[in-house]
Scaffold this motif. Structure first.
Motif, PDB file in Angstrom:
ATOM      1  N   VAL A  62      56.221  44.503  60.763  1.00 39.35           N
ATOM      2  CA  VAL A  62      56.712  43.680  59.667  1.00 39.35           C
ATOM      3  C   VAL A  62      55.550  43.352  58.733  1.00 39.35           C
ATOM      4  O   VAL A  62      54.399  43.280  59.156  1.00 39.35           O
ATOM      5  CB  VAL A  62      57.378  42.379  60.173  1.00 39.35           C
ATOM      6  N   SER A  63      55.874  43.152  57.470  1.00 39.93           N
ATOM      7  CA  SER A  63      54.827  42.888  56.478  1.00 39.93           C
ATOM      8  C   SER A  63      54.999  41.480  55.908  1.00 39.93           C
ATOM      9  O   SER A  63      54.792  40.500  56.619  1.00 39.93           O
ATOM     10  CB  SER A  63      54.866  43.949  55.374  1.00 39.93           C
ATOM     11  N   GLY A  64      55.392  41.370  54.639  1.00 41.67           N
ATOM     12  CA  GLY A  64      55.529  40.070  54.000  1.00 41.67           C
ATOM     13  C   GLY A  64      56.974  39.707  53.743  1.00 41.67           C
ATOM     14  O   GLY A  64      57.901  40.478  54.007  1.00 41.67           O
ATOM     15  N   VAL A  65      57.174  38.505  53.196  1.00 47.69           N
ATOM     16  CA  VAL A  65      58.508  38.009  52.882  1.00 47.69           C
ATOM     17  C   VAL A  65      58.832  38.368  51.437  1.00 47.69           C
ATOM     18  O   VAL A  65      57.997  38.208  50.545  1.00 47.69           O
ATOM     19  CB  VAL A  65      58.585  36.482  53.075  1.00 47.69           C
ATOM     20  N   SER A  66      60.040  38.826  51.200  1.00 52.42           N
ATOM     21  CA  SER A  66      60.428  39.230  49.853  1.00 52.42           C
ATOM     22  C   SER A  66      60.697  38.006  48.980  1.00 52.42           C
ATOM     23  O   SER A  66      61.065  36.927  49.461  1.00 52.42           O
ATOM     24  CB  SER A  66      61.674  40.112  49.885  1.00 52.42           C
ATOM     25  N   MET A  68      48.326  44.965  55.229  1.00 52.05           N
ATOM     26  CA  MET A  68      49.377  45.173  54.231  1.00 52.05           C
ATOM     27  C   MET A  68      49.579  43.875  53.464  1.00 52.05           C
ATOM     28  O   MET A  68      49.882  42.836  54.049  1.00 52.05           O
ATOM     29  CB  MET A  68      50.664  45.610  54.925  1.00 52.05           C
ATOM     30  N   SER A  69      49.425  43.962  52.140  1.00 51.81           N
ATOM     31  CA  SER A  69      49.412  42.753  51.321  1.00 51.81           C
ATOM     32  C   SER A  69      50.497  42.793  50.253  1.00 51.81           C
ATOM     33  O   SER A  69      50.715  43.818  49.604  1.00 51.81           O
ATOM     34  CB  SER A  69      48.035  42.608  50.656  1.00 51.81           C
ATOM     35  N   SER A  70      51.189  41.653  50.073  1.00 52.14           N
ATOM     36  CA  SER A  70      52.270  41.545  49.095  1.00 52.14           C
ATOM     37  C   SER A  70      51.789  40.874  47.823  1.00 52.14           C
ATOM     38  O   SER A  70      50.837  40.086  47.835  1.00 52.14           O
ATOM     39  CB  SER A  70      53.434  40.728  49.684  1.00 52.14           C
TER      40      SER A  70
END
Length: 477
Positions: free
Chosen positions: A142-146, A173-175
């Motif tokens: 999992v990465s970031g929150v949309s 991984m960066s949002s």
């Protein structure tokens, strides 16, 4: 500001050269009182392991070299205030939550946050709404929150005091947080970011820091990617919504009253080191990392994996490897360790390498060892199936922290736990991200994910029951 200066380190060296006699703490007396068999390893460090002596300042009321070192760091990162942390990013996460929130407040918190975030929420007595992050099908993490998830959460929960995010994730991984920060500030909501793995995000070529997106408080684990000692971290303050006096109060409460001078001095040095890099240096790092990945991809049995999501930026210093065979990430990690290669973490699919921030990446020996480790071991190649377990976009605790005290705790088998309320935080470590929260209702998805991690060889921190295929739950049924 002259970022080449290291005022705290310089003050320590000046004190060292005085050849003083210690009649103060710590008890090793600058290394003079120390077991002989360990002295050769520790002696140089012990000479600068001192206390708040004349000329060395006081972390909790700085007005000399510590203050100057913190001001230089704030100048480098472009924030109003930077505070040195000697208890790791954990104390920064706890302090920012306690400073930004009051008991009873509702906060949005990214579900794949470090356990220190969850502990901070519990200490503050606030009500969390957990935001489910996006799942990356290539990286299988999992990465970031949309932005969409956060907008929906604001519509359902109008009185949000703070948004607590983790960016980047452990895998680099960066949002883009720009729209999220603007939305939050429009609603009078502060944005607190655990950017533990992004202390080096000040140079073009790395992902954009949450500081530049306008976050109110950002915490950096300097020791993760900069040449700082373990537990050395920064807290950056840049807010009109959070009371800095309250923040300082909690930092004084939670940080040691006997802070480590070697750790603080290493933070001073790490800041100066980071400031010394220019565009050519970053280009050189990119070239070397690209070459390293290319060599890894030529080794039979493994591959470098990266996300193709255009909404995500990838940190150069994080390289993730998957097996092309039937090995799990844990098994691959053990194979590497047999040849003396110790990686940052493994999960059911991946092994994560954290590369040094240097223009002199020496990877030849690493490539040779990996080749030797995998020689004659490569099994039949296969396609790894995704087993992503779905969670609702946002979830709440089934039992609040105060109510939890009303119920006794019991131990039950994992396969019988569906529908019960968890009485423990279950956390595979590393990365230290809880899979199950205290007070959360246990679903079949939780059980499936826990068993997947356990059967893959994960180590769970703090949970004894799970080793016995059990969970601790509240006796509420």
């Amino acid at each position: 500001m002259d970022q080449r200066q290291t005022p705290l380190y310089t003050a320590l060296v000046k004190h060292l050269h005085m050849n003083s006699i210690s009649y103060h703490v710590p008890g090793h007396k600058s290394g003079r009182v120390f077991p002989k068999d360990a002295r050769s390893v520790y002696e140089n460090l012990l000479k600068i392991d001192v206390t708040e002596l004349s000329g060395l300042d006081d972390l909790h009321d700085p007005e000399g070299p510590i203050m100057e070192a913190q001001q230089l760091t704030a100048g480098l990162y472009g924030v109003r205030n930077t505070f040195f942390l000697v208890n790791g990013s954990t104390v920064g996460n706890l302090s920012m939550i306690l400073a930004a929130c009051n008991a009873g407040d509702t906060v949005l918190v990214q579900r794949n946050s470090h356990k220190s975030i969850m502990n901070g929420i519990q200490l503050a007595g606030i009500t969390p709404v957990f935001l489910t992050p996006e799942y990356d099908m290539e990286m299988k993490v999992v990465s970031g929150v949309s932005e969409e998830t956060i907008r929906k959460a604001f519509n359902r929960y109008p009185n949000i005091k703070a948004i607590i995010l983790t960016n980047p994730n452990y895998y680099g991984m960066s949002s883009n947080l720009s729209a999220i920060v603007k939305l939050a500030h429009k609603n009078g909501t502060s944005v607190l970011v655990d950017e533990a793995h992004g202390a080096h995000f000040i140079h073009e070529g790395f992902p954009t820091s949450a500081i530049d997106y306008g976050a109110d408080i950002v915490v950096h684990s300097a020791h993760k990617t900069l040449p700082a000692m373990t537990m050395g971290s920064y807290l950056h303050f840049n807010s009109d919504l959070v009371d800095i006096k309250k923040l300082k109060l909690y930092l004084q409460m939670l940080q040691s009253s006997s802070p480590s001078y070697p750790i603080m001095a290493s933070l001073d040095i790490a800041r100066s080191y980071l400031a010394s890099f220019d565009k050519q240096d970053i280009d050189r790092i990119r070239e070397q990392v690209t070459a390293f990945k290319k060599e890894l991809n030529q080794i039979k049995g493994i591959r470098v994996v990266e996300s193709s999501n255009p909404l995500l930026s990838q940190d150069l210093l994080k390289v993730t490897i998957q097996s092309n065979c039937s090995w799990s990430g844990y098994e691959l990690q053990k194979i590497f360790e047999q040849k003396g290669i110790f990686t940052e973490l493994a999960d059911p699919y991946n092994v994560l390498f954290v590369l040094p921030l240097t223009t002199k990446l020496e990877s030849e020996d690493t490539i040779a060892r990996i080749k030797e480790a995998l020689q004659n071991k490569v099994e039949e190649q296969l396609t790894i199936n995704n087993t992503y377990l779905y969670f609702e976009p946002f979830t709440e605790l089934a039992i609040g922290y105060e109510e939890q005290n009303k119920y006794r705790q019991i131990k039950i088998p994992i396969d019988k736990a569906c529908g019960y309320i968890s009485a423990e935080m279950v956390t595979p470590y590393p990365p230290g991200i809880p899979l199950l929260m205290v007070g959360e209702e246990i679903s079949k998805e939780h059980i499936g994910l826990l068993l997947k991690y356990k059967n893959s060889g994960a180590r769970f921190q703090g949970s004894v029951a799970i080793k016995e295929d059990s969970l601790i739950v509240f006796d509420k049924k």
